[in-house]
Scaffold this motif. Structure first.
Motif, PDB file in Angstrom:
ATOM      1  N   ASN A  16       0.821  -1.219   0.000  1.00 18.17           N
ATOM      2  CA  ASN A  16       0.000   0.000   0.000  1.00 18.17           C
ATOM      3  C   ASN A  16       0.850   1.262   0.000  1.00 18.17           C
ATOM      4  O   ASN A  16       0.440   2.301   0.510  1.00 18.17           O
ATOM      5  CB  ASN A  16      -0.950   0.014   1.194  1.00 18.17           C
ATOM      6  CG  ASN A  16      -0.223   0.098   2.527  1.00 18.17           C
ATOM      7  OD1 ASN A  16       0.859  -0.477   2.691  1.00 18.17           O
ATOM      8  ND2 ASN A  16      -0.805   0.806   3.488  1.00 18.17           N
ATOM      9  N   ALA A  19      -0.784   4.518  -1.267  1.00 19.69           N
ATOM     10  CA  ALA A  19      -1.765   5.065  -0.324  1.00 19.69           C
ATOM     11  C   ALA A  19      -1.074   5.762   0.834  1.00 19.69           C
ATOM     12  O   ALA A  19      -1.572   6.776   1.354  1.00 19.69           O
ATOM     13  CB  ALA A  19      -2.663   3.945   0.201  1.00 19.69           C
ATOM     14  N   ARG A  70      -5.976  -8.802   0.195  1.00 21.54           N
ATOM     15  CA  ARG A  70      -7.283  -8.242  -0.161  1.00 21.54           C
ATOM     16  C   ARG A  70      -7.983  -7.654   1.060  1.00 21.54           C
ATOM     17  O   ARG A  70      -8.620  -6.607   0.976  1.00 21.54           O
ATOM     18  CB  ARG A  70      -8.145  -9.315  -0.814  1.00 21.54           C
ATOM     19  CG  ARG A  70      -7.715  -9.637  -2.242  1.00 21.54           C
ATOM     20  CD  ARG A  70      -8.478 -10.815  -2.801  1.00 21.54           C
ATOM     21  NE  ARG A  70      -8.127 -11.028  -4.220  1.00 21.54           N
ATOM     22  CZ  ARG A  70      -8.328 -12.161  -4.863  1.00 21.54           C
ATOM     23  NH1 ARG A  70      -8.872 -13.203  -4.232  1.00 21.54           N
ATOM     24  NH2 ARG A  70      -7.984 -12.270  -6.149  1.00 21.54           N
ATOM     25  N   LEU A  73      -6.192  -4.315   2.019  1.00 22.96           N
ATOM     26  CA  LEU A  73      -6.311  -3.247   1.026  1.00 22.96           C
ATOM     27  C   LEU A  73      -7.764  -2.851   0.725  1.00 22.96           C
ATOM     28  O   LEU A  73      -7.998  -1.806   0.117  1.00 22.96           O
ATOM     29  CB  LEU A  73      -5.639  -3.669  -0.286  1.00 22.96           C
ATOM     30  CG  LEU A  73      -4.115  -3.771  -0.263  1.00 22.96           C
ATOM     31  CD1 LEU A  73      -3.616  -4.359  -1.564  1.00 22.96           C
ATOM     32  CD2 LEU A  73      -3.480  -2.412  -0.013  1.00 22.96           C
ATOM     33  N   HIS A  74      -8.712  -3.651   1.144  1.00 24.48           N
ATOM     34  CA  HIS A  74     -10.119  -3.388   0.826  1.00 24.48           C
ATOM     35  C   HIS A  74     -10.519  -1.941   1.154  1.00 24.48           C
ATOM     36  O   HIS A  74     -10.160  -1.411   2.194  1.00 24.48           O
ATOM     37  CB  HIS A  74     -11.009  -4.351   1.621  1.00 24.48           C
ATOM     38  CG  HIS A  74     -12.469  -4.174   1.342  1.00 24.48           C
ATOM     39  ND1 HIS A  74     -13.064  -4.683   0.200  1.00 24.48           N
ATOM     40  CD2 HIS A  74     -13.442  -3.518   2.033  1.00 24.48           C
ATOM     41  CE1 HIS A  74     -14.341  -4.364   0.226  1.00 24.48           C
ATOM     42  NE2 HIS A  74     -14.611  -3.657   1.313  1.00 24.48           N
ATOM     43  N   ALA A  76      -9.654  -1.181  -2.059  1.00 20.49           N
ATOM     44  CA  ALA A  76      -8.730  -1.074  -3.188  1.00 20.49           C
ATOM     45  C   ALA A  76      -8.289  -2.469  -3.626  1.00 20.49           C
ATOM     46  O   ALA A  76      -8.190  -3.391  -2.802  1.00 20.49           O
ATOM     47  CB  ALA A  76      -7.512  -0.242  -2.796  1.00 20.49           C
ATOM     48  N   SER A  79      -2.471  -4.907  -6.310  1.00 17.15           N
ATOM     49  CA  SER A  79      -1.760  -4.582  -7.547  1.00 17.15           C
ATOM     50  C   SER A  79      -1.293  -5.860  -8.239  1.00 17.15           C
ATOM     51  O   SER A  79      -1.116  -6.909  -7.596  1.00 17.15           O
ATOM     52  CB  SER A  79      -0.556  -3.694  -7.255  1.00 17.15           C
ATOM     53  OG  SER A  79       0.374  -4.371  -6.427  1.00 17.15           O
TER      54      SER A  79
END
Length: 324
Positions: A16, A19, A70, A73-74, A76, A79
């Motif tokens: 991340n 972010a 997942r 990052l949720h 998002a 990658s």
């Protein structure tokens, strides 16, 4: 850089990272940081967080599966490069000799990480760096901040604060009763405001710092009361952008220093709550701190200092967390 000097930032794959950079920039814009400070944070502080930040979970977490990535990052997506790495690792683990992992006692790892850009350890480092960067105004380093990397800045902050403590016992200052105004009477002491328009504001800030052994009024020129960490805080007070309060007991002895930022609409954002030597204030003062903050037009902003001390801002006001 010499061949024997290690690079200041370690390599680490953080899923991340974009972010984190966006969050650092957003906080800097909201604070109204100078352009060179924002640029420094997006370069050196960001690289320090991604490469060097060491903190217990949940602030820093290893990512060893697609499901975990997942979840962290949720909402998002993961990658493509991180997804490929995780799928390859899971495939390798599926067909590897299970006796090897039992022998080593460690599960296979991708070497991927996730870092919380709002975690307390990260925000604490950012706060120190902002103090350091703000104190460079008017010095030979102004406009040359990029020459200092993050580990160097943190080391200088530590050294300078150690020097503050050493000087605290030299040349005792006294409080000027005319430079403060009583704001609220508590159970154990009185909250006074350091008057921003009084000619002795800086001297009173220096007194507060000497007694509390923190950087609020630590001026590089102790006679003229200019420069250094104190200059940044004093300039904000004099411009009406910062209000400083001191919780004092008998003989004007400070126990807590509270600073609040003045917003464009006249509300107050809690900035810092500090005890002696930047430690947490005594827990017995929590009720007085809550009552005092409820006496002021404070916003919903609730920084780490308040939470660490055990006071929290809810929609209906400030509360002692132990009573919630």
């Amino acid at each position: 850089m010499s061949r024997d000097t290690a690079p200041p930032y370690a390599p680490r794959d953080v899923i991340n990272a974009p972010a984190i950079k966006r969050t650092i920039e957003s906080r800097s814009r909201e604070r109204g940081d100078a352009a060179d400070v924002t640029a420094w944070l997006l370069n050196h502080f960001y690289r320090h967080v991604v490469g060097n930040l060491v903190a217990p979970a949940p602030a820093v977490q290893a990512v060893e599966s697609v499901e975990r990535a997942r979840r962290l990052l949720h909402p998002a997506p993961v990658s493509e490069w991180a997804l490929a790495r995780l799928l390859q690792t899971q495939s390798d683990a599926k067909f590897s000799d299970p006796t090897q992992s039992k022998a080593t006692g460690t599960p296979p790892t991708t070497g991927l990480w996730w870092i919380d850009p709002q975690s307390e350890p990260l925000l604490a480092i950012e706060e120190r760096l902002l103090e350091f960067l703000g104190s460079r105004a008017g010095t030979s380093l102004e406009g040359k901040l990029m020459r200092i990397n993050c580990p160097q800045a943190l080391a200088r902050w530590e050294a300078e604060h150690a020097a503050f403590h050493a000087k605290a016992t030299a040349g005792r200052r006294t409080s000027n009763a005319d430079a403060v105004a009583t704001v609220w009477q508590g159970q154990h002491g009185t909250f006074v405001e350091l008057l921003p328009t009084h000619s002795a504001l800086r001297a009173e800030m220096a007194y507060e710092s000497q007694m509390m052994q923190h950087c609020l009024g630590q001026f590089s020129n102790r006679r003229a009361l200019t420069g250094g960490y104190g200059e940044s805080h004093a300039a904000k007070c004099e411009a009406g952008r910062l209000r400083v309060f001191s919780y004092r007991t008998s003989e004007s002895l400070p126990h807590i220093t509270i600073s609040l930022k003045v917003t464009d609409d006249g509300m107050l954002d809690l900035d810092q709550i500090k005890g002696r030597q930047n430690r947490l204030p005594d827990a017995r003062y929590r009720d007085d701190v809550c009552a005092f903050l409820n006496h002021l037009p404070t916003s919903m902003f609730d920084p780490s200092d308040g939470l660490e001390m055990g006071v929290a801002r809810l929609a209906s006001g400030w509360y002692n967390v132990s009573e919630l």
